[in-house]
Design a protein around this motif. Structure first.
Motif, short mmCIF file in Angstrom:
data_model
loop_
_atom_site.label_atom_id
_atom_site.label_comp_id
_atom_site.label_asym_id
_atom_site.label_seq_id
_atom_site.Cartn_x
_atom_site.Cartn_y
_atom_site.Cartn_z
N LEU A 14 23.57 46.97 -68.18
CA LEU A 14 22.71 47.40 -67.07
C LEU A 14 23.54 47.85 -65.88
O LEU A 14 23.24 48.85 -65.22
N ILE A 20 14.36 41.34 -66.39
CA ILE A 20 15.20 42.52 -66.20
C ILE A 20 14.45 43.51 -65.32
O ILE A 20 13.30 43.85 -65.60
N THR A 21 15.08 43.93 -64.25
CA THR A 21 14.50 44.94 -63.36
C THR A 21 15.38 46.18 -63.41
O THR A 21 16.60 46.09 -63.21
N LEU A 22 14.78 47.32 -63.68
CA LEU A 22 15.53 48.57 -63.79
C LEU A 22 14.65 49.74 -63.34
O LEU A 22 13.43 49.59 -63.22
N PHE A 49 23.09 51.63 -64.63
CA PHE A 49 22.26 51.80 -63.43
C PHE A 49 22.90 51.29 -62.14
O PHE A 49 22.32 51.49 -61.07
N GLU A 90 20.97 49.41 -59.10
CA GLU A 90 19.53 49.64 -59.25
C GLU A 90 18.90 48.72 -60.30
O GLU A 90 17.68 48.67 -60.41
N ALA A 91 19.73 48.06 -61.09
CA ALA A 91 19.21 47.17 -62.13
C ALA A 91 19.79 45.77 -61.96
O ALA A 91 20.91 45.60 -61.45
N LYS A 92 19.03 44.77 -62.39
CA LYS A 92 19.52 43.40 -62.30
C LYS A 92 18.86 42.53 -63.36
O LYS A 92 17.82 42.90 -63.94
N LYS A 129 9.87 50.72 -60.24
CA LYS A 129 10.73 49.80 -60.99
C LYS A 129 9.97 49.28 -62.20
O LYS A 129 8.75 49.09 -62.17
N VAL A 176 14.41 52.94 -71.73
CA VAL A 176 15.26 51.77 -71.48
C VAL A 176 16.49 51.87 -72.39
O VAL A 176 16.48 52.61 -73.37
#
Length: 355
Positions: free
Chosen positions: A324, A349-351, A328, A331-333, A295, A259
């Motif tokens: 982010l 956080i999604t990555l 990414f 692809e990340a949010k 993910k 990360v």
């Protein structure tokens, strides 16, 4: 192997293939017409194609020295015109000498003057045209090479700008965190609580030592982030004592994922500032991770504000969202949800899951 070196192999190979194709063409015509194959005659008159090997190298060299581009386009065109006439005439002379020599060696007596006049009438214009075709090929190759270099320079520049932007965001995060912690230490010392201030300062030293060690990396193991987070929360624990309770629920397997550094600390800091600090009740923070469809989801949950409308999107969260996006893209949010029916906010956080 570089393209500049590769041409020393490609040019001879190309003209050798052309020569073989021309010989094959003569053999095919002879077979279709039912004529016997005169090998000596065929080979002698096809050696002219091999002369284009040195001619091509010469023209390519001239293309580098006399480029057909501004500000000397007209001048270099005129010089190339004169050189093309000279090269074409010289090619006819060399070709005629070789044909005469091979003819006398393998077939019979022939005079250079006769062969030269014939080649002058038949081949001079062709040699002139071929010079400009080769020069145009070099120009096309140069344009292609410049385009490739421009694309490479553009990609490098975009990466440098992205790295610079990420570096700037990191620099924003660290002073922001340091200022807040420094302010807390001063507050404790002003209250005369030197024991807590000393403990907080020692924890801060450990945290800085660990964070500076990996500050230059774009991605670090989540395990490192957990260690940083524990030190950070221990610092806050010195200040808030029983008012702050926290849990880190991240299994060992997910701690191997990579990360961005200092990813979770701004989320926890935001939770403390807006979800714990303003209230007298005991604050709880829960940090967890989930794995789903390649993910990685990182969640920071607090029990602070009672409605989502009171949530404050601080500089730490804005910088995290920007980092982010730079690393990414789509692809990340970063999402924010209310803890219904309980109080508080969960930041998610999604990555991509990288191991």
């Amino acid at each position: 192997m570089k393209i500049k070196q590769l041409k020393y192999y490609l040019i001879p190979a190309f003209w050798l293939i052309v020569t073989l194709l021309m010989i094959g063409q003569d053999l095919l015509f002879s077979a279709l017409r039912g004529n016997p194959v005169v090998w000596a005659d065929t080979l002698i008159f096809k050696i002219k194609w091999l002369l284009y090997i040195p001619i091509t190298f010469i023209v390519f060299w001239l293309g580098e020295k006399l480029p057909l581009q501004s500000p000397h386009l007209v001048k270099n065109l005129f010089i190339n015109l004169l050189i093309s006439l000279a090269v074409s005439f010289l090619a006819v002379i060399v070709y005629s000498v070789l044909v005469t020599w091979f003819w006398n060696l393998f077939i019979g007596q022939s005079q250079f003057s006769i062969i030269f006049r014939r080649n002058l009438a038949v081949s001079l214009f062709n040699e002139f045209v071929n010079y400009w075709i080769i020069l145009a090929t070099h120009k096309a190759y140069t344009i292609f090479r410049q385009f490739q270099q421009a694309q490479l320079d553009k990609a490098n520049l975009e990466k440098q700008l992205s790295d610079a932007k990420l570096g700037f965001l990191k620099m924003q995060l660290q002073p922001h965190f340091l200022f807040n912690t420094h302010h807390n230490i001063i507050g404790l010392m002003q209250k005369g609580d030197t024991e807590k201030a000393t403990k907080m300062l020692m924890k801060l030293s450990d945290l800085l030592r660990l964070s500076l060690k990996e500050n230059n990396d774009d991605l670090v193991p989540l395990k490192n982030e957990v260690q940083l987070l524990q030190l950070y929360l221990d610092i806050l624990k010195v200040r808030f004592e029983e008012r702050l309770d926290y849990q880190i629920l991240i299994n060992n397997d997910l701690q191997k994922a990579f990360v961005p550094p200092m990813l979770l600390q701004p989320l926890v800091e935001n939770a403390v500032k807006y979800g714990i600090e303003p209230f007298a009740k005991q604050g709880k923070i829960e940090i967890s991770a989930q794995n789903g469809q390649d993910k990685l989801k990182l969640l920071v949950k607090d029990n602070g504000i009672d409605t989502f409308g009171h949530f404050n999107f601080g500089i730490g969260l804005m910088n995290t969202q920007e980092r982010l996006k730079n690393l990414f893209g789509e692809e990340a949010k970063l999402d924010i949800t209310s803890n219904t029916p309980d109080n508080g906010i969960t930041v998610i956080i999604t990555l991509p899951l990288l191991k």
